[in-house]
Write a protein that holds these residues in place. Structure first.
Motif, PDB file in Angstrom:
ATOM      1  N   LEU A 280      32.019 -41.464   2.913  1.00 42.39           N
ATOM      2  CA  LEU A 280      30.953 -42.120   3.729  1.00 42.39           C
ATOM      3  C   LEU A 280      29.387 -41.687   3.453  1.00 42.39           C
ATOM      4  O   LEU A 280      28.524 -42.236   3.450  1.00 42.39           O
ATOM      5  CB  LEU A 280      31.379 -41.939   5.193  1.00 42.39           C
ATOM      6  CG  LEU A 280      32.451 -42.482   5.873  1.00 42.39           C
ATOM      7  CD1 LEU A 280      32.528 -42.358   7.324  1.00 42.39           C
ATOM      8  CD2 LEU A 280      32.330 -44.054   5.658  1.00 42.39           C
ATOM      9  N   ARG A 281      29.571 -40.508   2.905  1.00 46.10           N
ATOM     10  CA  ARG A 281      28.057 -39.719   2.369  1.00 46.10           C
ATOM     11  C   ARG A 281      27.185 -39.738   3.501  1.00 46.10           C
ATOM     12  O   ARG A 281      27.625 -39.309   4.695  1.00 46.10           O
ATOM     13  CB  ARG A 281      27.753 -40.433   1.124  1.00 46.10           C
ATOM     14  CG  ARG A 281      28.593 -40.253   0.119  1.00 46.10           C
ATOM     15  CD  ARG A 281      28.186 -40.817  -1.176  1.00 46.10           C
ATOM     16  NE  ARG A 281      28.931 -40.679  -2.240  1.00 46.10           N
ATOM     17  CZ  ARG A 281      29.112 -39.685  -3.099  1.00 46.10           C
ATOM     18  NH1 ARG A 281      28.150 -38.462  -2.890  1.00 46.10           N
ATOM     19  NH2 ARG A 281      29.708 -39.559  -4.214  1.00 46.10           N
ATOM     20  N   ASP A 282      26.112 -40.158   3.210  1.00 49.61           N
ATOM     21  CA  ASP A 282      24.978 -40.276   4.511  1.00 49.61           C
ATOM     22  C   ASP A 282      25.123 -41.005   5.675  1.00 49.61           C
ATOM     23  O   ASP A 282      24.717 -40.958   6.783  1.00 49.61           O
ATOM     24  CB  ASP A 282      23.735 -40.645   3.886  1.00 49.61           C
ATOM     25  CG  ASP A 282      23.047 -39.498   2.907  1.00 49.61           C
ATOM     26  OD1 ASP A 282      23.650 -38.050   3.116  1.00 49.61           O
ATOM     27  OD2 ASP A 282      22.243 -39.611   2.309  1.00 49.61           O
ATOM     28  N   ASN A 283      26.396 -42.021   5.339  1.00 45.47           N
ATOM     29  CA  ASN A 283      26.916 -42.673   6.508  1.00 45.47           C
ATOM     30  C   ASN A 283      27.521 -42.010   7.611  1.00 45.47           C
ATOM     31  O   ASN A 283      28.122 -42.455   8.818  1.00 45.47           O
ATOM     32  CB  ASN A 283      27.485 -43.978   6.189  1.00 45.47           C
ATOM     33  CG  ASN A 283      26.544 -44.890   5.507  1.00 45.47           C
ATOM     34  OD1 ASN A 283      25.345 -45.163   5.845  1.00 45.47           O
ATOM     35  ND2 ASN A 283      26.858 -45.696   4.457  1.00 45.47           N
ATOM     36  N   SER A 284      28.185 -40.543   7.281  1.00 42.81           N
ATOM     37  CA  SER A 284      29.038 -39.988   8.227  1.00 42.81           C
ATOM     38  C   SER A 284      28.065 -39.533   9.404  1.00 42.81           C
ATOM     39  O   SER A 284      27.238 -39.023   9.229  1.00 42.81           O
ATOM     40  CB  SER A 284      29.623 -38.894   7.370  1.00 42.81           C
ATOM     41  OG  SER A 284      30.203 -38.017   8.091  1.00 42.81           O
ATOM     42  N   THR A 285      28.868 -39.363  10.419  1.00 42.90           N
ATOM     43  CA  THR A 285      28.288 -38.909  11.550  1.00 42.90           C
ATOM     44  C   THR A 285      29.163 -37.871  12.197  1.00 42.90           C
ATOM     45  O   THR A 285      28.910 -37.347  13.181  1.00 42.90           O
ATOM     46  CB  THR A 285      28.276 -40.122  12.971  1.00 42.90           C
ATOM     47  OG1 THR A 285      29.778 -40.478  13.248  1.00 42.90           O
ATOM     48  CG2 THR A 285      27.587 -41.145  12.500  1.00 42.90           C
TER      49      THR A 285
END
Length: 237
Positions: free
Chosen positions: A155-160
């Motif tokens: 997810l890269r920078d979409n990971s929370t």
């Protein structure tokens, strides 16, 4: 670490974790007054910057740690930490060019080791544990689900996720974009399945087991570190 009394040309080594509180302890009155006038921190990295300027270490080993519950907060704090390290590295490098006997400092950012929590799903995830941590009943540390980690990293920078795998990813990306700071691997990935590597992997007290700190293998680290510690004892003995 300053060993110059026994070794005149020894490097000064500074190692620290990003503080959980922004003000120095009350007994360090002078430093607290500098960094936190009237108890209000002038900068979250103020104590670090002041100590670096005071010590002027040749080697800096910094780590953010794991005490974050929101990705945006970690990202902002990491950016501020890296700015402080970059400023020190740049200033020290300028000073070294004017002094032919000195070298630019080595500024390292240390990867954090994993946590292995008693999550309801049984996958060792801090995200799941944090969501319902008041329901914890078992006193064990559990291996991390590598498939879940790999899926989240995609997810890269979409990971929370505030699991160590994602915090390390964010930190490493920041380090790679920061001149004068280098990433230092601690093999977090290798320890993902070693839930038995925690000091508190057995029931250590009435309330919980520590599945966050001391993730290491004594069989690996003791032979590596003990000779160094013995030499330090010899220098100071």
């Amino acid at each position: 670490v300053n060993m110059s009394s026994a070794w005149p040309d020894a490097p000064v080594i500074a190692s620290f974790s990003y503080p959980n509180t922004w003000c120095p302890p009350t007994h360090k009155r002078k430093l607290r007054k500098q960094c936190c006038p009237n108890g209000n921190p002038i900068s979250r990295t103020g104590p670090i910057s002041i100590q670096l300027e005071k010590m002027r270490p040749n080697i800096v080993i910094a780590q953010m740690g794991i005490h974050w519950h929101k990705v945006p907060k970690f990202r902002a704090d990491c950016t501020e930490m890296l700015a402080a390290l970059a400023n020190y590295s740049a200033a020290a490098a300028v000073n070294s060019t004017s002094d032919s006997d000195s070298s630019p400092p080595l500024v390292l950012f240390l990867e954090a080791l994993p946590q292995h929590f008693d999550a309801p799903t049984g996958d060792g995830s801090y995200d799941d544990f944090h969501a319902v941590q008041n329901t914890r009943t078992r006193f064990q540390c559990f291996p991390l689900n590598q498939s879940s980690i790999e899926a989240d990293l995609l997810l890269r920078d979409n990971s929370t996720s505030v699991g160590v795998h994602n915090l390390n990813r964010i930190a490493r990306k920041g380090v790679e974009q920061t001149p004068g700071v280098q990433w230092l691997t601690a093999n977090s990935r290798a320890y993902a399945g070693r839930n038995d590597g925690h000091k508190g992997a057995t029931r250590c007290c009435a309330r919980h087991t520590d599945c966050s700190h001391y993730c290491y293998s004594p069989h690996l680290w003791q032979p590596a570190i003990e000779p160094f510690l013995l030499e330090v004892d010899r220098w100071y003995g």
